[in-house]
Design a protein around this motif. Sequence first.
Motif, PDB file in Angstrom:
ATOM      1  N   TYR A 158      42.308   3.767  89.129  1.00 19.69           N
ATOM      2  CA  TYR A 158      41.800   3.936  87.771  1.00 19.69           C
ATOM      3  C   TYR A 158      40.345   4.383  87.757  1.00 19.69           C
ATOM      4  CZ  TYR A 158      40.367   2.632  83.025  1.00 19.69           C
ATOM      5  OH  TYR A 158      39.855   2.641  81.753  1.00 19.69           O
ATOM      6  N   ALA A 159      39.478   3.628  88.405  1.00 24.60           N
ATOM      7  CA  ALA A 159      38.045   3.921  88.344  1.00 24.60           C
ATOM      8  C   ALA A 159      37.688   5.283  88.947  1.00 24.60           C
ATOM      9  CB  ALA A 159      37.253   2.806  89.027  1.00 24.60           C
ATOM     10  N   PRO A 160      38.098   5.627  90.186  1.00 26.54           N
ATOM     11  CA  PRO A 160      37.683   6.919  90.736  1.00 26.54           C
ATOM     12  C   PRO A 160      38.262   8.112  89.980  1.00 26.54           C
ATOM     13  CG  PRO A 160      39.203   5.794  92.226  1.00 26.54           C
ATOM     14  CD  PRO A 160      38.820   4.817  91.184  1.00 26.54           C
ATOM     15  N   VAL A 161      39.539   8.028  89.566  1.00 21.21           N
ATOM     16  CA  VAL A 161      40.141   9.161  88.850  1.00 21.21           C
ATOM     17  C   VAL A 161      39.456   9.357  87.507  1.00 21.21           C
ATOM     18  CG1 VAL A 161      42.252   9.978  87.739  1.00 21.21           C
ATOM     19  CG2 VAL A 161      42.349   8.993  90.025  1.00 21.21           C
ATOM     20  N   LEU A 162      39.225   8.279  86.782  1.00 25.13           N
ATOM     21  CA  LEU A 162      38.610   8.388  85.466  1.00 25.13           C
ATOM     22  C   LEU A 162      37.177   8.898  85.578  1.00 25.13           C
ATOM     23  CD1 LEU A 162      39.253   7.957  82.523  1.00 25.13           C
ATOM     24  CD2 LEU A 162      38.358   5.639  82.704  1.00 25.13           C
TER      25      LEU A 162
ATOM     26  N   GLY B  17      45.478   2.757  80.654  1.00 22.06           N
ATOM     27  CA  GLY B  17      45.197   2.121  81.934  1.00 22.06           C
ATOM     28  C   GLY B  17      44.410   0.838  81.778  1.00 22.06           C
ATOM     29  N   SER B  18      43.513   0.814  80.798  1.00 25.78           N
ATOM     30  CA  SER B  18      42.708  -0.397  80.607  1.00 25.78           C
ATOM     31  C   SER B  18      43.567  -1.582  80.169  1.00 25.78           C
ATOM     32  CB  SER B  18      41.617  -0.141  79.570  1.00 25.78           C
ATOM     33  OG  SER B  18      42.182   0.105  78.284  1.00 25.78           O
ATOM     34  N   LEU B  19      44.723  -1.318  79.538  1.00 19.79           N
ATOM     35  CA  LEU B  19      45.606  -2.415  79.145  1.00 19.79           C
ATOM     36  C   LEU B  19      46.126  -3.163  80.369  1.00 19.79           C
ATOM     37  CD1 LEU B  19      47.723  -0.775  76.296  1.00 19.79           C
ATOM     38  CD2 LEU B  19      45.519  -1.928  76.148  1.00 19.79           C
ATOM     39  N   LEU B  20      46.503  -2.406  81.401  1.00 22.41           N
ATOM     40  CA  LEU B  20      47.013  -3.036  82.612  1.00 22.41           C
ATOM     41  C   LEU B  20      45.912  -3.713  83.426  1.00 22.41           C
ATOM     42  CD1 LEU B  20      49.591  -0.333  83.771  1.00 22.41           C
ATOM     43  CD2 LEU B  20      50.029  -2.472  82.554  1.00 22.41           C
ATOM     44  N   LEU B  21      44.657  -3.315  83.165  1.00 26.23           N
ATOM     45  CA  LEU B  21      43.532  -3.891  83.911  1.00 26.23           C
ATOM     46  C   LEU B  21      42.861  -5.032  83.145  1.00 26.23           C
ATOM     47  CD1 LEU B  21      41.867  -0.644  85.284  1.00 26.23           C
ATOM     48  CD2 LEU B  21      43.596  -2.068  86.353  1.00 26.23           C
TER      49      LEU B  21
ATOM     50  N   ALA C 299      35.265  -3.284  84.999  1.00 25.75           N
ATOM     51  CA  ALA C 299      35.204  -3.839  83.651  1.00 25.75           C
ATOM     52  C   ALA C 299      34.156  -3.121  82.808  1.00 25.75           C
ATOM     53  CB  ALA C 299      34.895  -5.334  83.713  1.00 25.75           C
ATOM     54  N   ARG C 300      33.027  -2.762  83.418  1.00 26.83           N
ATOM     55  CA  ARG C 300      31.987  -2.036  82.675  1.00 26.83           C
ATOM     56  C   ARG C 300      32.454  -0.628  82.319  1.00 26.83           C
ATOM     57  NH1 ARG C 300      28.326  -2.632  86.160  1.00 26.83           N
ATOM     58  NH2 ARG C 300      27.633  -4.657  85.359  1.00 26.83           N
ATOM     59  N   LEU C 301      33.208   0.021  83.226  1.00 25.41           N
ATOM     60  CA  LEU C 301      33.742   1.359  82.941  1.00 25.41           C
ATOM     61  C   LEU C 301      34.708   1.315  81.764  1.00 25.41           C
ATOM     62  CD1 LEU C 301      34.104   4.353  83.686  1.00 25.41           C
ATOM     63  CD2 LEU C 301      35.879   3.645  85.304  1.00 25.41           C
ATOM     64  N   VAL C 302      35.542   0.283  81.701  1.00 25.65           N
ATOM     65  CA  VAL C 302      36.460   0.139  80.578  1.00 25.65           C
ATOM     66  C   VAL C 302      35.701   0.040  79.265  1.00 25.65           C
ATOM     67  CG1 VAL C 302      38.148  -1.425  79.521  1.00 25.65           C
ATOM     68  CG2 VAL C 302      38.322  -0.860  81.949  1.00 25.65           C
TER      69      VAL C 302
ATOM     70  N   VAL D 207      32.454   1.174  78.579  1.00 29.95           N
ATOM     71  CA  VAL D 207      31.639   2.336  78.210  1.00 29.95           C
ATOM     72  C   VAL D 207      32.471   3.609  78.100  1.00 29.95           C
ATOM     73  CG1 VAL D 207      29.625   1.329  79.317  1.00 29.95           C
ATOM     74  CG2 VAL D 207      31.042   2.940  80.590  1.00 29.95           C
ATOM     75  N   PHE D 208      33.707   3.570  78.582  1.00 34.12           N
ATOM     76  CA  PHE D 208      34.544   4.763  78.528  1.00 34.12           C
ATOM     77  C   PHE D 208      34.680   5.338  77.117  1.00 34.12           C
ATOM     78  CE2 PHE D 208      38.945   5.979  77.437  1.00 34.12           C
ATOM     79  CZ  PHE D 208      38.964   7.245  78.004  1.00 34.12           C
ATOM     80  N   PRO D 209      34.914   4.515  76.054  1.00 36.58           N
ATOM     81  CA  PRO D 209      35.034   5.106  74.709  1.00 36.58           C
ATOM     82  C   PRO D 209      33.815   5.916  74.292  1.00 36.58           C
ATOM     83  CG  PRO D 209      35.829   2.854  74.698  1.00 36.58           C
ATOM     84  CD  PRO D 209      35.177   3.074  76.034  1.00 36.58           C
ATOM     85  N   ALA D 210      32.616   5.473  74.643  1.00 35.42           N
ATOM     86  CA  ALA D 210      31.413   6.219  74.264  1.00 35.42           C
ATOM     87  C   ALA D 210      31.360   7.571  74.970  1.00 35.42           C
ATOM     88  CB  ALA D 210      30.164   5.401  74.594  1.00 35.42           C
ATOM     89  N   LEU D 211      31.713   7.616  76.259  1.00 34.26           N
ATOM     90  CA  LEU D 211      31.720   8.879  76.992  1.00 34.26           C
ATOM     91  C   LEU D 211      32.791   9.824  76.453  1.00 34.26           C
ATOM     92  CD1 LEU D 211      31.289   7.472  80.616  1.00 34.26           C
ATOM     93  CD2 LEU D 211      29.526   8.419  79.113  1.00 34.26           C
ATOM     94  N   LEU D 212      33.955   9.273  76.099  1.00 32.81           N
ATOM     95  CA  LEU D 212      35.028  10.112  75.563  1.00 32.81           C
ATOM     96  C   LEU D 212      34.640  10.694  74.211  1.00 32.81           C
ATOM     97  CD1 LEU D 212      37.976  11.049  76.017  1.00 32.81           C
ATOM     98  CD2 LEU D 212      38.691   9.056  74.687  1.00 32.81           C
ATOM     99  N   LEU D 213      33.916   9.923  73.424  1.00 31.20           N
ATOM    100  CA  LEU D 213      33.519  10.378  72.095  1.00 31.20           C
ATOM    101  C   LEU D 213      32.600  11.599  72.166  1.00 31.20           C
ATOM    102  CD1 LEU D 213      34.260   9.343  69.287  1.00 31.20           C
ATOM    103  CD2 LEU D 213      32.133   8.051  69.262  1.00 31.20           C
TER     104      LEU D 213
END
Length: 624
Positions: free
Chosen positions: A228-232, A271-275, A288-291, A293-299
């Motif tokens: 999850y982390a490296p691919v994302l 993916g974050s649901l399973l994590l 956990a930090r990537l999960v 901050v991910f919404p802000a980067l996607l936005l």
Amino acid sequence: MPRIPLVLRSYARDAAGAFRLVPAEVLLGLLAAVTFSVWLRRDEMDGWARIAVPAALALPLVFGLSVLRARGVVSPALRWGATAVVLAAAAGYGAWVFDPDRDTEAWRFAALLGASFLALSLVPALGLRDPERRRAELWRFNALLAARIVGVAAYGLALFGALAGAVAAVSSLFELDTPEHLYQDLFGAVFFALVPWVVAGGIVEMAAPAAGEGRAPRAVRLLGRYLYAPVLVVYLAILLAYAVKVLATGELPKNLLSPIILLAGLLGFLGSLLLEPLRRDPEHTGVARLVRVFPALLLVVLPLAVHAVWVRRDQYGWTESRYLRLLLLLALAVLAAMGVYRLVRRREPLLAAVPLVLGATLLLAAAGPWSASAVSRRSQEARLRSGLREAGLLEGGRYSGPLPPPDSAGRAAADTGRTVPQELHGQITGAATYLFESHGRESLREVFPAGLARFETGWQLAAALPIRPGCAPDRDVQWIHGWLPAGTPVPGLAGGTLYRIERVGRGDAPPPGEDGVLLQLAGTELRVHAGGPERWAARVDLRPLTARLVAHSQEDCGPGSGRPSHPLQPAEALFTLTDEAGRPRGQLVLTTLALDRGSRGPGGRSARGPFRLDHVSALVFVRE
């Protein structure tokens, strides 16, 4: 990790008690398997699709009701009443709505199936008020469900391979005839009956309440850390770099951008649901930090994807795939905004909202006036009417031009029709073909009130329209082919000795034999040399013919016009051969010729010199 024999024994134990706990799910799988074998023998798989598709849609919803009953959330009466409603609605969809011959129904089915599974994923959250318990139950149920589906599907694949191999071995060793549909029957029994049966049989384990908090399972830790982390991170880095490039250069975002952002967004949120167990794991604070901050980067990159889809909508109108892509991008934007809000407010990351928002989006895309099917049909109908009106073929909202049958005469009528801009031609033919193929012949009835019944495909209809595409001003034709159709009568031929000359190219100049005839190419001139006692030579000027072919090629921008090919008329393919003294020596009939512009220019670019003969084939009649 449990050993494989123990897992298989648990599958067998669960399957044995499944019919008592989940009878509707087992019967749906058996119905799909039996009807698969029946319709396979009738060679009517479209009829089977009308049974299998509703069964696939109903299965997740019916299983969700069974889980709610097992958890004590609903009563038996409510469970069976709701199950009956679901089955009736699915059967009605298969009988009166679903059409396997229309492409648009495939998109509707995909959206409904996704919504069904997302609804199933939310089942554990019903009836719970404590947020922490709700998060734990959601994760546990969906993790067990995903693991069971993957495990049982792998087991089914291995079982089918082993059984098919055993059947093949027995048939070969004992020289037995294998029944025609045996392998297909075996496939249906394993994947349509056994796999759903065993998956649903795990309801006792999946419906059990979650235990107290403990360390995240090893599989979840490995998934988060090494997948999850490296691919994302790689996807986000690529997308952010491309966003900087677009802003710096002002270029139009590529169409590939929206699928990549969709993939990254779904990977990030689902993916974050399973994590979820890694949320408080001290060894995985980075994940956990990537999960969080991910919404802000996607936005940051989502507006570019929405802009790319909207530009293509202005160019080509809505289609189901384009509209569904936009809806999912907007759903990701809503989730990203919610995730940023929770990040700023220091609340827990999104969980139940992810399947809820995505499921509602898929339902919107599947049914109602704003569904993908309805919106795309309205859009393409408007593009078709607008294009026909601009081409002068629409009066009173209906097509006013000729519509010949889909045969050679109809195609000839289209070839001799009016020339319209290339973009307009693509708009008309693309919209007509799309509506015919995706929504059926009846979707064009208001535009074409008569003649539609003669056409079997949208391409036939598009070919019969009396329009042809004009050419772009900078169009560069490099090669032209002319040919005399086989069986074409050529009147005016005199008697003599016939010589058939096949494909003489530029630069081919061997000396003629005693009684031979040689063709030599020189620019747009064809030189004929005859051997024998009376050696003679004649010149054939092909400039008028080549000028017509070149002019026609510059106007022809239809399919395959990158290397245009034109039939020759008998009168222009026949030439009289006169020697240098002015005496008639015979006749020549061109059967094929090719023109080109010679070699490439500097840097491999196409040369723009005059057309010259590249090769010819001909029949030469020499007078006795």
